[in-house]
Scaffold this motif. Structure first.
Motif, PDB file in Angstrom:
ATOM      1  N   PHE A 298       0.865  -1.179   0.000  1.00  0.00           N
ATOM      2  CA  PHE A 298       0.000   0.000   0.000  1.00  0.00           C
ATOM      3  C   PHE A 298       0.903   1.231   0.000  1.00  0.00           C
ATOM      4  N   PHE A 299       0.531   2.250  -0.765  1.00  0.00           N
ATOM      5  CA  PHE A 299       1.371   3.440  -0.880  1.00  0.00           C
ATOM      6  C   PHE A 299       0.516   4.626  -1.329  1.00  0.00           C
ATOM      7  N   ASP A 300       1.149   5.787  -1.497  1.00  0.00           N
ATOM      8  CA  ASP A 300       0.435   7.029  -1.861  1.00  0.00           C
ATOM      9  C   ASP A 300      -0.769   7.254  -0.943  1.00  0.00           C
ATOM     10  N   LEU A 301      -0.553   7.138   0.340  1.00  0.00           N
ATOM     11  CA  LEU A 301      -1.628   7.197   1.339  1.00  0.00           C
ATOM     12  C   LEU A 301      -1.832   8.626   1.825  1.00  0.00           C
ATOM     13  N   LYS A 302      -3.046   9.132   1.658  1.00  0.00           N
ATOM     14  CA  LYS A 302      -3.370  10.494   2.085  1.00  0.00           C
ATOM     15  C   LYS A 302      -4.766  10.509   2.701  1.00  0.00           C
ATOM     16  N   THR A 314     -13.482   8.445  11.441  1.00  0.00           N
ATOM     17  CA  THR A 314     -12.972   7.942  10.163  1.00  0.00           C
ATOM     18  C   THR A 314     -12.655   9.138   9.263  1.00  0.00           C
ATOM     19  N   ALA A 315     -11.814   8.903   8.273  1.00  0.00           N
ATOM     20  CA  ALA A 315     -11.323  10.000   7.430  1.00  0.00           C
ATOM     21  C   ALA A 315     -12.405  10.496   6.472  1.00  0.00           C
ATOM     22  N   PRO A 316     -12.774  11.782   6.533  1.00  0.00           N
ATOM     23  CA  PRO A 316     -13.779  12.300   5.590  1.00  0.00           C
ATOM     24  C   PRO A 316     -13.308  12.219   4.137  1.00  0.00           C
ATOM     25  N   ASN A 317     -12.015  12.420   3.920  1.00  0.00           N
ATOM     26  CA  ASN A 317     -11.458  12.362   2.561  1.00  0.00           C
ATOM     27  C   ASN A 317     -10.184  11.529   2.593  1.00  0.00           C
ATOM     28  N   PHE A 318      -9.955  10.790   1.505  1.00  0.00           N
ATOM     29  CA  PHE A 318      -8.833   9.857   1.512  1.00  0.00           C
ATOM     30  C   PHE A 318      -8.467   9.469   0.085  1.00  0.00           C
ATOM     31  N   SER A 319      -7.262   9.003  -0.073  1.00  0.00           N
ATOM     32  CA  SER A 319      -6.821   8.376  -1.316  1.00  0.00           C
ATOM     33  C   SER A 319      -5.645   7.474  -0.984  1.00  0.00           C
ATOM     34  N   ALA A 416      -2.871   1.786   7.594  1.00  0.00           N
ATOM     35  CA  ALA A 416      -1.780   2.613   7.058  1.00  0.00           C
ATOM     36  C   ALA A 416      -2.120   4.100   7.116  1.00  0.00           C
ATOM     37  N   LEU A 417      -3.373   4.449   6.826  1.00  0.00           N
ATOM     38  CA  LEU A 417      -3.785   5.854   6.877  1.00  0.00           C
ATOM     39  C   LEU A 417      -3.758   6.375   8.308  1.00  0.00           C
ATOM     40  N   ARG A 418      -4.251   5.599   9.250  1.00  0.00           N
ATOM     41  CA  ARG A 418      -4.310   6.054  10.634  1.00  0.00           C
ATOM     42  C   ARG A 418      -2.913   6.204  11.234  1.00  0.00           C
ATOM     43  N   LEU A 419      -1.975   5.401  10.774  1.00  0.00           N
ATOM     44  CA  LEU A 419      -0.601   5.499  11.269  1.00  0.00           C
ATOM     45  C   LEU A 419       0.239   6.462  10.437  1.00  0.00           C
ATOM     46  N   ASN A 420      -0.377   7.064   9.424  1.00  0.00           N
ATOM     47  CA  ASN A 420       0.305   8.030   8.557  1.00  0.00           C
ATOM     48  C   ASN A 420       1.545   7.419   7.911  1.00  0.00           C
ATOM     49  N   ARG A 421       1.408   6.198   7.443  1.00  0.00           N
ATOM     50  CA  ARG A 421       2.521   5.514   6.822  1.00  0.00           C
ATOM     51  C   ARG A 421       2.695   5.958   5.367  1.00  0.00           C
ATOM     52  N   ALA A 422       3.934   6.003   4.927  1.00  0.00           N
ATOM     53  CA  ALA A 422       4.207   6.250   3.515  1.00  0.00           C
ATOM     54  C   ALA A 422       4.003   4.970   2.706  1.00  0.00           C
ATOM     55  N   LYS A 423       4.190   3.837   3.374  1.00  0.00           N
ATOM     56  CA  LYS A 423       4.066   2.552   2.702  1.00  0.00           C
ATOM     57  C   LYS A 423       3.760   1.481   3.738  1.00  0.00           C
TER      58      LYS A 423
END
Length: 454
Positions: A298-302, A314-319, A416-423
């Motif tokens: 998983f990558f390009d996490l925003k 939960t995240a209102p916006n994500f990619s 991954a999003l919640r931990l703010n991971r790059a990958k």
């Protein structure tokens, strides 16, 4: 597979009569309930109980009420009755909960025989129930599904399958060991548009895949019209709120927390990444022939997150993007130019699949499959397909292992999003996060006592 414990005609009639007598009115049983006029006799019907009588639960059970091979025997919910809201205004009064569900069933059959329960364990102990439909919030799925499977009940369970990766694995293993029939409520598997899109991809009709794009809606929409009502208030009469929370962390009651808006609480669900993601990632898996596998990275996490103090988590916006071992890449966002759907982009063309629509470009690619092309499993009715599995041993369109693998994608993305991971790296064979102990720890979550998954 063991034969379902069908209710007998005599037992069914005795139930109808007993309920009518207890309530003080005569019981009128229609000819269709007796197996007349071409209807299926009660002794040959699959008996079913509904667990979770919210909007989705009551909408889905209507499909079983219309199946002449099914007899809905009981309904179960921790809430007696409440209203359905739209933008803060009552849309339909008295439409959610076990009492409205009971009225729906009795009206459908023209009897007063539907049993009502608050505790799902009472339903699972009934010998006259062959199958259950589970339509509760996500945090209850694992406990109920495991208990139902061990009780020998066939299971139709709404998606998202599980609250965590570990729960999904446990559920799938128990269902397999119990040898009960399972159908996940991933009804896109029974939709011709999605099946045809997957067949086009499987057969290389759009050439070598370059990329897959998935569009999901954003989170934190006010589904019940009560999102602003966040202050703790007394629990409404008729709601067993502690039982509603069940294994989730203790929290004060407020109207913003229930009735579909629970999807925006990480304690109960995973936002739209797990909600509609469960549908669309499942189709991607199907198209790629990865039903029992998954991506490796998983990558390009925003993501953006609710403002401090918000109840929703939960995240209102994500990619984000994820990649399979063969290099196939899937790009996911809550904003895509085609809306909510799946776009398969190949070197020779593209296929866009969404509910009610299949768009193939260029038009020259719109050709019937050849005789030797790969054909995928065809189900024309997701709900009847479940009953086919019980009565005829037919394969179901959405087995639990497929659902587990699909929702794992959503869970990993959320981690991954919640931990703010790059990958984030994943081993789909071992079902392990690689080189990230903090992320690996989030594959499971503790349950509030006395609820445990064992």
């Amino acid at each position: 597979m063991p034969a379902p414990a069908q209710t007998t005609r005599r037992h069914f009639l005795q139930q109808c009569s007993a309920v009518g007598t207890a309530l003080g009115f005569p019981t009128f049983i229609p000819g269709t309930a007796l197996g007349k006029n071409g209807a299926v006799a009660p002794s040959n019907r699959t008996t079913l109980a509904l667990i979770g009588c919210g909007g989705r639960g009551t909408d889905v059970v209507k499909n079983f009420l219309h199946d002449e091979r099914v007899q809905v025997m009981a309904v179960c919910d921790v809430e007696k009755e409440s209203d359905r809201y739209n933008k803060g205004i009552i849309k339909k009064a008295g439409t959610l909960g076990r009492e409205p569900a009971r009225r729906l069933v009795d009206k459908s059959y023209g009897t007063q025989s539907c049993a009502v329960h608050e505790d799902f364990r009472e339903v699972l102990s009934r010998k006259d129930v062959d199958a259950v439909q589970i339509a509760t919030p996500d945090h209850w799925h694992a406990l109920m599904a495991v208990a139902a499977a061990r009780a020998g009940k066939h299971i139709y369970c709404e998606k998202p399958l599980s609250l965590t990766v570990a729960q999904g694995r446990f559920m799938s293993d128990v269902v397999r060991q119990s040898k009960v029939v399972w159908q996940t409520g991933s009804q896109q598997r029974s939709d011709i548009h999605f099946r045809m899109a997957c067949e086009y991809v499987r057969n290389g009709k759009i050439g070598k895949l370059k990329q897959i794009r998935v569009g999901l809606a954003s989170d934190n929409r006010d589904n019940n019209g009560c999102a602003a009502q966040t202050a703790p208030t007394p629990v409404p009469e008729g709601l067993n709120y502690d039982f509603w929370l069940g294994p989730a962390p203790d929290a004060p009651f407020c109207p913003a927390r229930l009735h579909s808006n629970w999807r925006w609480f990480f304690d109960y669900s995973g936002g739209n990444i797990t909600d509609f993601g469960a549908h669309h990632f499942d189709i991607v898996q199907w198209a790629l022939g990865k039903d029992e596998s998954g991506p490796v990275e998983f990558f390009d996490l925003k993501a953006t997150w609710p403002a401090p103090g918000s109840l929703y988590s939960t995240a209102p916006n994500f990619s984000f993007a994820y990649r399979y071992e063969d290099g196939t890449t899937v790009c996911v966002a809550d904003k895509q130019d085609f809306g909510s759907g799946i776009l398969f982009e190949g070197e020779e063309g593209s296929v866009l699949s969404m509910r009610g629509k299949l768009e193939i470009k260029p038009d020259a690619l719109r050709k019937p499959l050849a005789e030797n092309d790969v054909r995928l499993y065809e189900s024309k009715d997701h709900f009847r397909n479940f009953i086919d599995g019980i009565q005829n041993g037919a394969k179901t369109a959405a087995p639990i292992e497929y659902a587990h693998r699909s929702i794992t994608i959503a869970h990993l993305a959320n981690i991954a999003l919640r931990l703010n991971r790059a990958k984030l790296s994943w081993d789909p064979a071992k079902e392990q996060v690689l080189d990230d102990a903090e992320a690996a720890a989030m594959l499971t979550r503790p349950m509030r006592g006395p609820w445990q998954l064992v």
